[in-house]
Design a protein around this motif. Sequence first.
Motif, short mmCIF file in Angstrom:
data_model
loop_
_atom_site.label_atom_id
_atom_site.label_comp_id
_atom_site.label_asym_id
_atom_site.label_seq_id
_atom_site.Cartn_x
_atom_site.Cartn_y
_atom_site.Cartn_z
N MET A 109 6.97 1.80 5.06
CA MET A 109 6.48 0.43 4.93
C MET A 109 5.01 0.43 4.50
O MET A 109 4.31 -0.58 4.63
CB MET A 109 6.65 -0.32 6.25
N GLY A 110 4.53 1.58 4.03
CA GLY A 110 3.18 1.63 3.48
C GLY A 110 2.08 1.98 4.48
O GLY A 110 0.91 1.73 4.23
N PHE A 111 2.46 2.57 5.61
CA PHE A 111 1.46 2.95 6.61
C PHE A 111 1.00 4.39 6.38
O PHE A 111 1.74 5.21 5.83
CB PHE A 111 2.05 2.86 8.02
N THR A 113 0.86 -1.18 0.00
CA THR A 113 0.00 0.00 0.00
C THR A 113 0.89 1.23 0.00
O THR A 113 1.97 1.20 0.58
CB THR A 113 -0.85 0.03 1.28
N PRO A 114 0.45 2.33 -0.64
CA PRO A 114 1.25 3.54 -0.56
C PRO A 114 1.01 4.20 0.78
O PRO A 114 -0.13 4.38 1.19
CB PRO A 114 0.69 4.40 -1.69
N GLY A 115 2.04 4.48 1.52
CA GLY A 115 1.86 5.16 2.79
C GLY A 115 2.10 6.65 2.62
O GLY A 115 2.62 7.07 1.58
N GLY A 116 1.74 7.44 3.59
CA GLY A 116 2.04 8.86 3.48
C GLY A 116 1.28 9.69 4.49
O GLY A 116 0.49 9.17 5.27
N LEU A 117 1.58 10.98 4.44
CA LEU A 117 0.91 11.92 5.34
C LEU A 117 -0.23 12.59 4.59
O LEU A 117 -0.17 12.78 3.38
CB LEU A 117 1.90 12.99 5.81
N THR A 118 -1.25 13.01 5.32
CA THR A 118 -2.33 13.78 4.71
C THR A 118 -1.84 15.22 4.50
O THR A 118 -0.81 15.62 5.06
CB THR A 118 -3.55 13.83 5.63
N ALA A 119 -2.61 15.99 3.72
CA ALA A 119 -2.23 17.38 3.47
C ALA A 119 -2.08 18.14 4.78
O ALA A 119 -1.14 18.92 4.97
CB ALA A 119 -3.27 18.04 2.58
N LEU A 175 4.11 -9.76 12.27
CA LEU A 175 4.40 -8.78 13.32
C LEU A 175 5.89 -8.80 13.64
O LEU A 175 6.54 -7.76 13.75
CB LEU A 175 3.58 -9.15 14.56
N LYS A 176 6.43 -10.02 13.74
CA LYS A 176 7.87 -10.13 14.00
C LYS A 176 8.68 -9.49 12.87
O LYS A 176 9.64 -8.77 13.12
CB LYS A 176 8.26 -11.61 14.11
N GLY A 177 8.26 -9.75 11.64
CA GLY A 177 9.00 -9.22 10.48
C GLY A 177 8.96 -7.71 10.42
O GLY A 177 9.99 -7.05 10.22
N ILE A 178 7.75 -7.15 10.61
CA ILE A 178 7.60 -5.69 10.56
C ILE A 178 8.48 -5.06 11.65
O ILE A 178 9.15 -4.06 11.45
CB ILE A 178 6.12 -5.28 10.76
N PHE A 179 8.48 -5.71 12.84
CA PHE A 179 9.24 -5.11 13.93
C PHE A 179 10.74 -5.27 13.78
O PHE A 179 11.50 -4.39 14.17
CB PHE A 179 8.75 -5.61 15.29
N ALA A 180 11.12 -6.39 13.21
CA ALA A 180 12.56 -6.54 12.96
C ALA A 180 13.01 -5.41 12.04
O ALA A 180 14.05 -4.76 12.28
CB ALA A 180 12.83 -7.90 12.34
N THR A 181 12.21 -5.11 11.02
CA THR A 181 12.53 -4.03 10.09
C THR A 181 12.55 -2.68 10.81
O THR A 181 13.48 -1.89 10.67
CB THR A 181 11.48 -3.98 8.95
N PHE A 182 11.49 -2.44 11.58
CA PHE A 182 11.39 -1.17 12.28
C PHE A 182 12.56 -0.96 13.24
O PHE A 182 13.20 0.09 13.26
CB PHE A 182 10.06 -1.11 13.05
N THR A 209 10.18 10.54 13.33
CA THR A 209 11.08 9.49 12.83
C THR A 209 10.33 8.16 12.72
O THR A 209 10.44 7.45 11.71
CB THR A 209 12.29 9.31 13.77
N ILE A 210 9.57 7.84 13.76
CA ILE A 210 8.83 6.58 13.74
C ILE A 210 7.78 6.60 12.62
O ILE A 210 7.62 5.64 11.87
CB ILE A 210 8.20 6.29 15.12
N GLU A 211 7.07 7.74 12.52
CA GLU A 211 6.08 7.86 11.43
C GLU A 211 6.73 7.58 10.09
O GLU A 211 6.21 6.82 9.27
CB GLU A 211 5.51 9.29 11.39
N ASP A 212 7.89 8.18 9.88
CA ASP A 212 8.55 8.04 8.59
C ASP A 212 8.97 6.60 8.29
O ASP A 212 8.87 6.15 7.16
CB ASP A 212 9.76 8.99 8.51
N VAL A 213 9.45 5.90 9.33
CA VAL A 213 9.82 4.50 9.11
C VAL A 213 8.59 3.70 8.66
O VAL A 213 8.64 2.93 7.71
CB VAL A 213 10.44 3.88 10.38
#
Lengths: 806, 344
Positions: B124-126, A492-498, B227-234, B116-120
């Motif tokens: 990963m598509g969050f 999925t594309p992630g990102g921030l809102t405007a 969950l393990k995989g995502i966290f290992a990456t994070f 920083t956490i948001e950006d990581v």
Amino acid sequence: MLVSYKWLKEYVNLDDLTPADVAEKLTRSGVEVDAVHSLSEGITNLVVGKVMTCEKHPQADKLNLCQVDVGESDPVQIVCGASNVGEGQFVAVARVGARLPGGMKIKRAKLRGEVSEGMICSLQELGFEGKVVPKKYSEGIFNFPQEMIAGEDAMAPLGLDDTVLELDLTPNRSDCLSMIGVAYEVAAILGREVNVPEPAIVASKEKASDHISVKVEASGDNPYYGANVIKGLQISESPLWLQTALMAAGVRPVNNVVDITNYVLLEYGQPLHAFDLDRFGSEEVVVRRAADGEKIVTLDDTERTLSGDHLVITNGNDPVALAGVMGGATSEVENGSVNILLEAAYFSPASVRKASRDLGLRSDSSVRFEKGVDPNSVAEAGARAASLIQQLSGGEILEGPVEFDELNKNKKEVTITLNKINSVLGTHMTAEEVSQIFDQLQFGIDEKDGEFSVTVPTRRQDISIEADLVEEAARLYGYDNIPVTLPNTPSTPGGLTAEQLKKRKARRFLEGAGMLEAVNYSLTTAEKEAYFKEESKSRVKVALPMSEERSALRTTLIPHLLDDLSYNKNRNIYNVSLYEMGTVFHTEEETVTVQPEEKTFLAGALMGLWQEHSWQGEKKPADFFVLKGIVEGLLKELNITGEIRFVQSETRGLHPGRTASLYIDGTEAGVLGQLHPATAKEWSLPETYVFELDLSTLMSFPAEAVRYEPIPRYPGMDRDIALVVEEDIKAEELEKVIVAHGGSLLSSVSVFDLYQGENLEPGKKSLAFSLRYQNREKTLTEEEVTEVHTKVLQALEEKLGAKLRA
Amino acid sequence: MLDRLQELHDEAMKKVAEAEDLNDLKEVRVAYLGKKGPITEVMKGMGKLSAEERPKVGQKANEVRESVKSYIEEKEKAFEEAAMLEKLKKESIDVTLPGRPVSKGSRHPLTSVVETIEDVFIGMGFNVAEGPEVETDYYNFESLNLPKHHPARDMQDTFFITSDLLLRTQTSPVQTRTMEKHEGQGPVKIVCPGKVYRRDEDDATHSHQFMQIEGLVVDEGIRMSDLKGIFATFVKQYFGEERDIRLRPSFFPFTEPSAELDISCAMCGGKGCRTCKQTGWIEVLGAGMVHPNVLKMGGFDPDQYSGFAFGMGVERFAMLKYGIDDIRHFYTNDKRFLNQFTRV
Ligand SMILES: [Zn+2]
């Protein structure tokens, strides 16, 4: 929960393991062990001694001179200060050279001229906490309640050869609030057997029901009540093994009957209560709800007022115990008690929780009932206690118990498939592995083609759905054995809102401008905000604040920023510019019933010098225009497209002549100005400037897309004018006239000078503007510019009486 | 004539050599190379010479001129350079004095950790989801499998506003709100940062207000191994490539199975030290597979969808990352504290 390792070993074979091993395994499979305490730590050379003679010290009233047999040919002389030391006692002696907890070292000493070779110890000196030491020994030395052999090692008899595991239980694992429960858990992890002793009861012919009847009027909250009657017992001090087991578990020994009820509570997790039958007041137990306002004096000698929500045990008339929470004082077991009624009951978690909450009374008993005790252990625990009482106090158990029983003791059945387990965990377990795990947990299993029908023992009340079984499988399989994968779902594309991007931009801008970001508390006081906001009813208040300081949610960010400035100033930090981005809360309701409106505000506060380069003599104090520059820059950064206006305004708490409200397209979006000197004084601040913007509103204005505009190819022409006007004419008004009459040739206007004072008529000021004329199509001629410029000057004079300064 | 020219040359060169400044040189130039100078004089007499001699003398005269001229220029340049050097020497400054600082503010360490956490996770598509700080009992507790009178509510002592409204004790309510918006359709991949509130007395390790980041992934076929995989990456991105993770079973009402996530201790590399209480591991967050009741209340069918959720304390992350020892520092806004994060 404190778990004695020695006690635990009675149920599970742990001979090949150390307490640390067991602790690690427990922790890694879901029951966290917070600490492992070895009770013998720091203790050496402790032996049993027999006090042969005990005389007053000739030189000191408060000291005793004891000749103590420590198993050697001659007794040793020990000076002892305890008043309860006496001839014939068996005591714990720390010999010369011994070490005691806390690093104490016993040396040969001379006390007021008398040699002392060792120390007779109190339990506290041996590392027991004061609150678990029996009252009898709490003020002096300990003496063994039974015959001992002088010179023997005293560690084992005192239970000091034990290790205590301190469990930090999660709320779902109340099954581990008992030794047997912990034993099942340890056995499951290790794949071993559990050995729980069967209570052996030798009952007399006499029937308990001849002495007592049981009537339950609130069967929903008390589905089981069992009453054993034990006659002819003798209250005394418990044997040492029982006392040391209780002390290791953090419970103070009292007497044999009370100690046994506590011991069984720890063993089964089933709270019990013993009443003195002769002082019970009747021959019937009636369990009912209390009447509103009914009173009971509990064991702790406190009178408690009850309500209809609370369940009480009565003798038909008066309450004798607060069901599941605490017994009453009137029928408490005492030294002279001979006949007792032993209660083993199931009280519903909700009823006990309610009573415990309402009365602020938490006990080892209420904690267990609140979580729900094992329905299949209630009667067994009663029998176990009765049999122990019989063994240790010589009583006679009457045939019984007398019971009221509507308790559901059925085991739950939960089904799950192998596929479900593996698909949730990402594992590849086999049916055999899963069966093995459930078997270790002593769950009943019926497996067919990868579908498990699992029968869960009632001690594990936390297990009732599929997910619970998945968790059991996972933790016994080992979380470490679960593979590491990434979701194989589409990316999925992630990102921030405007809006989120704009918030970040605003932060970056203010950082770049040199401001420090602050974070303050959302909870504040109405008084603090009253300097800036009219006190209104529409304030969101916390129902039961922890302190007045934090009683209401903030409606402005400014007061706390001022607190921050003041904090820094008190530490001799005078040049500070802070900003904060945070939520403010607003409601229109007098009494809040719906969620308040939450807005993101952005505020700043500037004190002292804004810029400083001292050795070159550069010092720029913060002022209104520094503040305005920040706000203007921020608006640009946020790409606000609407018409921006700063209008002189009067705002509570701010300087009436140096405050502006910010309007975007006619909508008020913030305020900026100098803190009113009176307000500044309240915070003991010097000249201070603040702004507060309603960022939620600002961000609601659409941003304009950036489009390139060609760079002019022809030179422009600049005309500077100094205008003399009345003092109250604002720069904005002059600029508007210039723009209105400059036509398409006028490309920019800016103020470059303000002059007030000498050489001007009183009441006048001079404002100088720089005008740039530009034609995108061709080179401008002097005549063209003069024509337009003259019109501008005429309009300025006509509309605002502005004259060119000579 | 040739001799005369040579004589003049030697004379002029000697004068140039003796010149002490630009003025002297100017005089030499005027005296020898000027229109009334001796070389010009010599040239005037050239008419008397034979046709053979004339070019020889002419050439010699030019040579003499060029030679003198170039010597003068050379010396002029030297004088100019010396003069410039002299001038610059006088303009010398003390370069060790401090420079004029360019304004530089700072990001609050909590903001810095959150971003920083948001950006990581964005990588990963969050997406980042936010929600109200004043919540209803339903969103803060009930929808998270914490019905009224649930014993686990005690774990989070709450600031109530009314019997139904409260200051959120966790950012998890945003999870339910987001799931509702998805109307039972996956995937949901969000992190939710924000302030939360609990009735704790403020001390070095407790704060009645603190920040959390929670995350949620809901889709078909999400497994605990993911969950393990995502966290290992994070963990590798946030704490560093060399850090390991491990999960320990735990309990949260809204997840099952639940886990605490530990990372290997950076201080000792996992050998055990004071920071990690000799365990080699540091607890950083709680996580687990979303409880079926929570999925249901969020409008997702637990038979079709599964997911995992996690929650971490921002202060704890900041304290670990920067070595801050007292949580109250984050809310005091002491310039001496904030200024340390201008480099972040
Ligand atoms: Zn370490």
